[in-house]
Design a protein around this motif. Structure first.
Motif, PDB file in Angstrom:
ATOM      1  N   TYR A   4       0.849  -1.194   0.000  1.00 44.03           N
ATOM      2  CA  TYR A   4       0.000   0.000   0.000  1.00 44.03           C
ATOM      3  C   TYR A   4       0.881   1.239   0.000  1.00 44.03           C
ATOM      4  O   TYR A   4       2.106   1.162   0.174  1.00 44.03           O
ATOM      5  N   LEU A   5       0.253   2.395  -0.202  1.00 41.38           N
ATOM      6  CA  LEU A   5       0.954   3.676  -0.141  1.00 41.38           C
ATOM      7  C   LEU A   5       0.574   4.387   1.148  1.00 41.38           C
ATOM      8  O   LEU A   5      -0.609   4.498   1.480  1.00 41.38           O
ATOM      9  N   ASN A   6       1.563   4.877   1.872  1.00 37.72           N
ATOM     10  CA  ASN A   6       1.256   5.606   3.107  1.00 37.72           C
ATOM     11  C   ASN A   6       0.884   7.051   2.791  1.00 37.72           C
ATOM     12  O   ASN A   6       0.775   7.443   1.611  1.00 37.72           O
ATOM     13  N   ALA A   7       0.699   7.880   3.811  1.00 40.72           N
ATOM     14  CA  ALA A   7       0.233   9.254   3.622  1.00 40.72           C
ATOM     15  C   ALA A   7       1.225  10.091   2.828  1.00 40.72           C
ATOM     16  O   ALA A   7       0.848  11.097   2.215  1.00 40.72           O
ATOM     17  N   LYS A   8       2.494   9.675   2.818  1.00 42.75           N
ATOM     18  CA  LYS A   8       3.519  10.410   2.065  1.00 42.75           C
ATOM     19  C   LYS A   8       3.724   9.846   0.660  1.00 42.75           C
ATOM     20  O   LYS A   8       4.617  10.286  -0.059  1.00 42.75           O
ATOM     21  N   GLY A   9       2.890   8.894   0.295  1.00 43.77           N
ATOM     22  CA  GLY A   9       3.000   8.303  -1.031  1.00 43.77           C
ATOM     23  C   GLY A   9       4.101   7.270  -1.147  1.00 43.77           C
ATOM     24  O   GLY A   9       4.468   6.874  -2.260  1.00 43.77           O
ATOM     25  N   GLN A  10       4.606   6.798  -0.006  1.00 41.07           N
ATOM     26  CA  GLN A  10       5.683   5.809  -0.007  1.00 41.07           C
ATOM     27  C   GLN A  10       5.103   4.395   0.041  1.00 41.07           C
ATOM     28  O   GLN A  10       4.092   4.147   0.688  1.00 41.07           O
ATOM     29  N   SER A  26      -4.013  -6.525  11.717  1.00 36.87           N
ATOM     30  CA  SER A  26      -2.933  -6.316  10.750  1.00 36.87           C
ATOM     31  C   SER A  26      -1.872  -5.414  11.352  1.00 36.87           C
ATOM     32  O   SER A  26      -2.136  -4.677  12.310  1.00 36.87           O
ATOM     33  N   LYS A  27      -0.685  -5.493  10.810  1.00 37.06           N
ATOM     34  CA  LYS A  27       0.419  -4.624  11.231  1.00 37.06           C
ATOM     35  C   LYS A  27       1.028  -4.010   9.972  1.00 37.06           C
ATOM     36  O   LYS A  27       1.628  -4.714   9.158  1.00 37.06           O
ATOM     37  N   PRO A  28       0.898  -2.705   9.805  1.00 34.71           N
ATOM     38  CA  PRO A  28       1.439  -2.043   8.621  1.00 34.71           C
ATOM     39  C   PRO A  28       2.842  -1.471   8.893  1.00 34.71           C
ATOM     40  O   PRO A  28       3.384  -1.612   9.986  1.00 34.71           O
ATOM     41  N   GLY A  29       3.395  -0.829   7.876  1.00 38.41           N
ATOM     42  CA  GLY A  29       4.607  -0.038   8.067  1.00 38.41           C
ATOM     43  C   GLY A  29       5.919  -0.685   7.689  1.00 38.41           C
ATOM     44  O   GLY A  29       6.981  -0.094   7.901  1.00 38.41           O
ATOM     45  N   PHE A  30       5.903  -1.885   7.095  1.00 35.12           N
ATOM     46  CA  PHE A  30       7.163  -2.538   6.750  1.00 35.12           C
ATOM     47  C   PHE A  30       7.713  -1.977   5.435  1.00 35.12           C
ATOM     48  O   PHE A  30       6.974  -1.782   4.467  1.00 35.12           O
ATOM     49  N   LEU A  31       9.010  -1.761   5.411  1.00 34.69           N
ATOM     50  CA  LEU A  31       9.629  -1.171   4.218  1.00 34.69           C
ATOM     51  C   LEU A  31       9.666  -2.152   3.051  1.00 34.69           C
ATOM     52  O   LEU A  31       9.577  -1.754   1.894  1.00 34.69           O
ATOM     53  N   THR A  32       9.840  -3.433   3.363  1.00 33.94           N
ATOM     54  CA  THR A  32       9.928  -4.448   2.313  1.00 33.94           C
ATOM     55  C   THR A  32       9.037  -5.635   2.656  1.00 33.94           C
ATOM     56  O   THR A  32       8.667  -5.834   3.826  1.00 33.94           O
ATOM     57  N   LYS A  33       8.737  -6.435   1.654  1.00 34.75           N
ATOM     58  CA  LYS A  33       7.962  -7.644   1.887  1.00 34.75           C
ATOM     59  C   LYS A  33       8.757  -8.615   2.750  1.00 34.75           C
ATOM     60  O   LYS A  33       8.195  -9.313   3.606  1.00 34.75           O
ATOM     61  N   LYS A  34      10.075  -8.657   2.561  1.00 38.23           N
ATOM     62  CA  LYS A  34      10.929  -9.545   3.356  1.00 38.23           C
ATOM     63  C   LYS A  34      10.850  -9.188   4.842  1.00 38.23           C
ATOM     64  O   LYS A  34      10.779 -10.074   5.701  1.00 38.23           O
ATOM     65  N   ALA A  35      10.860  -7.895   5.149  1.00 35.48           N
ATOM     66  CA  ALA A  35      10.763  -7.465   6.551  1.00 35.48           C
ATOM     67  C   ALA A  35       9.425  -7.895   7.148  1.00 35.48           C
ATOM     68  O   ALA A  35       9.354  -8.326   8.300  1.00 35.48           O
TER      69      ALA A  35
END
Length: 200
Positions: A4-10, A26-35
Protein backbone atom coordinates in the motif's frame (compact mmCIF):
# COMPACT_ATOMS: atom_id res chain seq x y z
CA UNK A 1 0.88 -9.61 2.76
CA UNK A 2 -0.33 -6.56 0.92
CA UNK A 3 1.37 -3.52 -0.52
CA UNK A 4 0.00 0.00 0.00
CA UNK A 5 0.95 3.68 -0.14
CA UNK A 6 1.26 5.61 3.11
CA UNK A 7 0.23 9.25 3.62
CA UNK A 8 3.52 10.41 2.06
CA UNK A 9 3.00 8.30 -1.03
CA UNK A 10 5.68 5.81 -0.01
CA UNK A 11 5.31 2.09 -0.66
CA UNK A 12 4.88 0.00 2.44
CA UNK A 13 3.86 -3.57 3.29
CA UNK A 14 1.14 -4.76 5.66
CA UNK A 15 0.81 -8.13 7.40
CA UNK A 16 -2.67 -9.47 8.04
CA UNK A 17 -2.87 -12.21 10.67
CA UNK A 18 -4.99 -13.78 13.40
CA UNK A 19 -4.45 -13.22 17.10
CA UNK A 20 -4.44 -16.21 19.49
CA UNK A 21 -8.16 -15.55 20.12
CA UNK A 22 -8.75 -15.94 16.34
CA UNK A 23 -9.70 -12.30 15.78
CA UNK A 24 -8.20 -10.71 12.70
CA UNK A 25 -5.79 -7.78 12.76
CA UNK A 26 -2.93 -6.32 10.75
CA UNK A 27 0.42 -4.62 11.23
CA UNK A 28 1.44 -2.04 8.62
CA UNK A 29 4.61 -0.04 8.07
CA UNK A 30 7.16 -2.54 6.75
CA UNK A 31 9.63 -1.17 4.22
CA UNK A 32 9.93 -4.45 2.31
CA UNK A 33 7.96 -7.64 1.89
CA UNK A 34 10.93 -9.55 3.36
CA UNK A 35 10.76 -7.47 6.55
CA UNK A 36 7.04 -8.20 6.78
CA UNK A 37 7.65 -11.93 6.27
CA UNK A 38 10.40 -12.02 8.90
CA UNK A 39 8.21 -10.24 11.44
CA UNK A 40 5.31 -12.59 10.80
CA UNK A 41 7.55 -15.65 11.05
CA UNK A 42 8.86 -14.58 14.46
CA UNK A 43 5.48 -13.46 15.78
CA UNK A 44 3.61 -16.51 14.51
CA UNK A 45 6.22 -18.78 16.09
CA UNK A 46 5.74 -17.04 19.45
CA UNK A 47 1.99 -17.46 19.13
CA UNK A 48 2.28 -21.18 18.52
CA UNK A 49 4.58 -21.51 21.55
CA UNK A 50 2.22 -19.44 23.67
CA UNK A 51 4.82 -16.69 24.09
CA UNK A 52 3.23 -13.94 22.07
CA UNK A 53 3.03 -10.60 23.85
CA UNK A 54 0.86 -7.92 22.33
CA UNK A 55 1.93 -4.31 22.41
CA UNK A 56 -1.38 -3.35 24.04
CA UNK A 57 -0.87 -5.84 26.89
CA UNK A 58 2.56 -4.41 27.61
CA UNK A 59 1.23 -0.88 27.97
CA UNK A 60 -0.45 -1.62 31.31
CA UNK A 61 1.08 0.39 34.15
CA UNK A 62 3.00 -1.50 36.81
CA UNK A 63 0.80 0.06 39.50
CA UNK A 64 -2.26 -1.59 37.98
CA UNK A 65 -0.79 -5.02 38.74
CA UNK A 66 0.06 -4.38 42.38
CA UNK A 67 -3.24 -5.74 43.72
CA UNK A 68 -2.89 -8.89 41.59
CA UNK A 69 0.53 -9.46 43.13
CA UNK A 70 -0.67 -8.84 46.69
CA UNK A 71 -3.37 -11.43 46.10
CA UNK A 72 -0.57 -14.00 45.78
CA UNK A 73 0.55 -13.12 49.33
CA UNK A 74 -2.74 -13.86 51.09
CA UNK A 75 -1.19 -16.69 53.08
CA UNK A 76 1.73 -14.56 54.28
CA UNK A 77 1.79 -13.22 57.82
CA UNK A 78 0.01 -9.86 58.19
CA UNK A 79 3.24 -8.26 59.42
CA UNK A 80 5.08 -9.40 56.29
CA UNK A 81 2.28 -8.23 54.00
CA UNK A 82 2.41 -4.85 55.73
CA UNK A 83 6.17 -4.67 55.21
CA UNK A 84 5.81 -5.54 51.51
CA UNK A 85 3.12 -2.89 51.10
CA UNK A 86 5.36 -0.34 52.81
CA UNK A 87 8.22 -1.13 50.42
CA UNK A 88 5.79 -0.73 47.53
CA UNK A 89 4.44 2.64 48.69
CA UNK A 90 7.78 4.16 49.69
CA UNK A 91 10.17 2.83 47.09
CA UNK A 92 8.69 0.86 44.20
CA UNK A 93 5.50 2.74 43.33
CA UNK A 94 7.09 6.23 43.20
CA UNK A 95 9.76 4.98 40.79
CA UNK A 96 7.92 2.41 38.69
CA UNK A 97 4.19 2.56 39.38
CA UNK A 98 3.48 4.91 36.47
CA UNK A 99 5.59 2.98 33.96
CA UNK A 100 4.26 0.65 31.27
CA UNK A 101 5.58 -2.79 32.17
CA UNK A 102 7.03 -3.34 28.70
CA UNK A 103 9.06 -0.12 28.94
CA UNK A 104 11.07 -1.15 32.03
CA UNK A 105 14.60 -2.29 31.17
CA UNK A 106 17.28 -4.29 32.96
CA UNK A 107 19.67 -1.33 32.81
CA UNK A 108 17.17 0.99 34.47
CA UNK A 109 16.50 -1.48 37.26
CA UNK A 110 20.22 -1.96 37.90
CA UNK A 111 20.73 1.81 38.05
CA UNK A 112 17.87 2.08 40.55
CA UNK A 113 19.48 -0.57 42.73
CA UNK A 114 22.71 1.44 42.66
CA UNK A 115 20.80 4.49 43.93
CA UNK A 116 19.35 2.45 46.79
CA UNK A 117 22.80 1.21 47.77
CA UNK A 118 24.21 3.31 50.57
CA UNK A 119 20.75 4.59 51.50
CA UNK A 120 19.21 1.23 52.40
CA UNK A 121 20.79 -1.82 53.99
CA UNK A 122 21.57 -4.78 51.72
CA UNK A 123 18.75 -6.81 53.30
CA UNK A 124 16.24 -3.98 52.79
CA UNK A 125 17.35 -3.56 49.18
CA UNK A 126 16.80 -7.26 48.59
CA UNK A 127 13.26 -6.96 49.98
CA UNK A 128 12.49 -3.78 48.00
CA UNK A 129 13.75 -5.24 44.72
CA UNK A 130 11.85 -8.42 45.55
CA UNK A 131 8.62 -6.42 45.43
CA UNK A 132 9.44 -5.13 41.94
CA UNK A 133 10.41 -8.64 40.85
CA UNK A 134 7.13 -10.01 42.19
CA UNK A 135 4.90 -7.50 40.40
CA UNK A 136 6.80 -7.95 37.14
CA UNK A 137 6.45 -11.72 37.51
CA UNK A 138 2.70 -11.14 37.46
CA UNK A 139 3.13 -9.15 34.24
CA UNK A 140 5.07 -12.05 32.72
CA UNK A 141 2.52 -14.61 33.87
CA UNK A 142 -0.19 -12.50 32.23
CA UNK A 143 1.86 -12.41 29.01
CA UNK A 144 2.41 -8.68 29.15
CA UNK A 145 6.22 -8.98 28.95
CA UNK A 146 8.54 -11.69 27.60
CA UNK A 147 11.04 -11.62 30.46
CA UNK A 148 11.21 -10.02 33.90
CA UNK A 149 13.82 -7.22 33.69
CA UNK A 150 14.20 -7.09 37.49
CA UNK A 151 14.94 -10.78 38.00
CA UNK A 152 18.60 -11.74 38.30
CA UNK A 153 19.93 -8.23 38.84
CA UNK A 154 23.05 -7.73 40.94
CA UNK A 155 22.31 -6.84 44.57
CA UNK A 156 24.71 -5.51 47.22
CA UNK A 157 26.28 -8.24 49.30
CA UNK A 158 25.08 -8.74 52.82
CA UNK A 159 28.04 -8.23 55.12
CA UNK A 160 28.43 -10.83 57.88
CA UNK A 161 27.83 -9.48 61.37
CA UNK A 162 30.70 -9.90 63.80
CA UNK A 163 29.59 -10.85 67.30
CA UNK A 164 31.58 -10.39 70.45
CA UNK A 165 31.04 -13.04 73.09
CA UNK A 166 31.40 -13.03 76.86
CA UNK A 167 33.84 -15.51 78.33
CA UNK A 168 32.72 -17.86 81.07
CA UNK A 169 34.40 -15.63 83.65
CA UNK A 170 32.57 -12.55 82.29
CA UNK A 171 29.24 -14.39 82.44
CA UNK A 172 29.80 -15.23 86.10
CA UNK A 173 30.91 -11.66 86.83
CA UNK A 174 27.77 -10.28 85.21
CA UNK A 175 25.61 -12.74 87.12
CA UNK A 176 27.23 -11.69 90.40
CA UNK A 177 26.66 -8.00 89.64
CA UNK A 178 22.92 -8.56 89.08
CA UNK A 179 22.59 -11.09 91.89
CA UNK A 180 18.82 -10.64 92.01
CA UNK A 181 18.60 -12.15 88.51
CA UNK A 182 21.62 -14.43 88.69
CA UNK A 183 19.70 -17.58 87.79
CA UNK A 184 18.11 -15.88 84.78
CA UNK A 185 21.47 -14.62 83.53
CA UNK A 186 23.02 -18.07 83.83
CA UNK A 187 20.05 -19.71 82.16
CA UNK A 188 20.19 -17.36 79.17
CA UNK A 189 23.95 -17.62 78.88
CA UNK A 190 24.14 -21.39 78.82
CA UNK A 191 20.90 -22.44 77.14
CA UNK A 192 19.94 -19.67 74.69
CA UNK A 193 23.37 -19.34 73.05
CA UNK A 194 25.31 -22.10 71.38
CA UNK A 195 28.74 -22.89 72.76
CA UNK A 196 28.05 -21.56 76.26
CA UNK A 197 28.98 -17.96 75.40
CA UNK A 198 26.80 -14.89 75.49
CA UNK A 199 26.94 -12.22 72.76
CA UNK A 200 26.98 -8.59 73.84
Amino acid sequence: YSKYLNAKGQTRWRVQYQRPDHTGTSKPGFLTKKAAEDWYSDTHGDMRRGKHVSAAAGRVKLGELHDDWMDTKLRAKPSWRERLDQHWRLHVEPEWGHRAVSSITETEVQSWIALLTGVQSPSSIADIVGVLVGVLDVAKDQRRIHENPARGRTLPRREPVDHEYLTHAQVHQLADEVSKYREIVMLLAYTACAGGSWPH
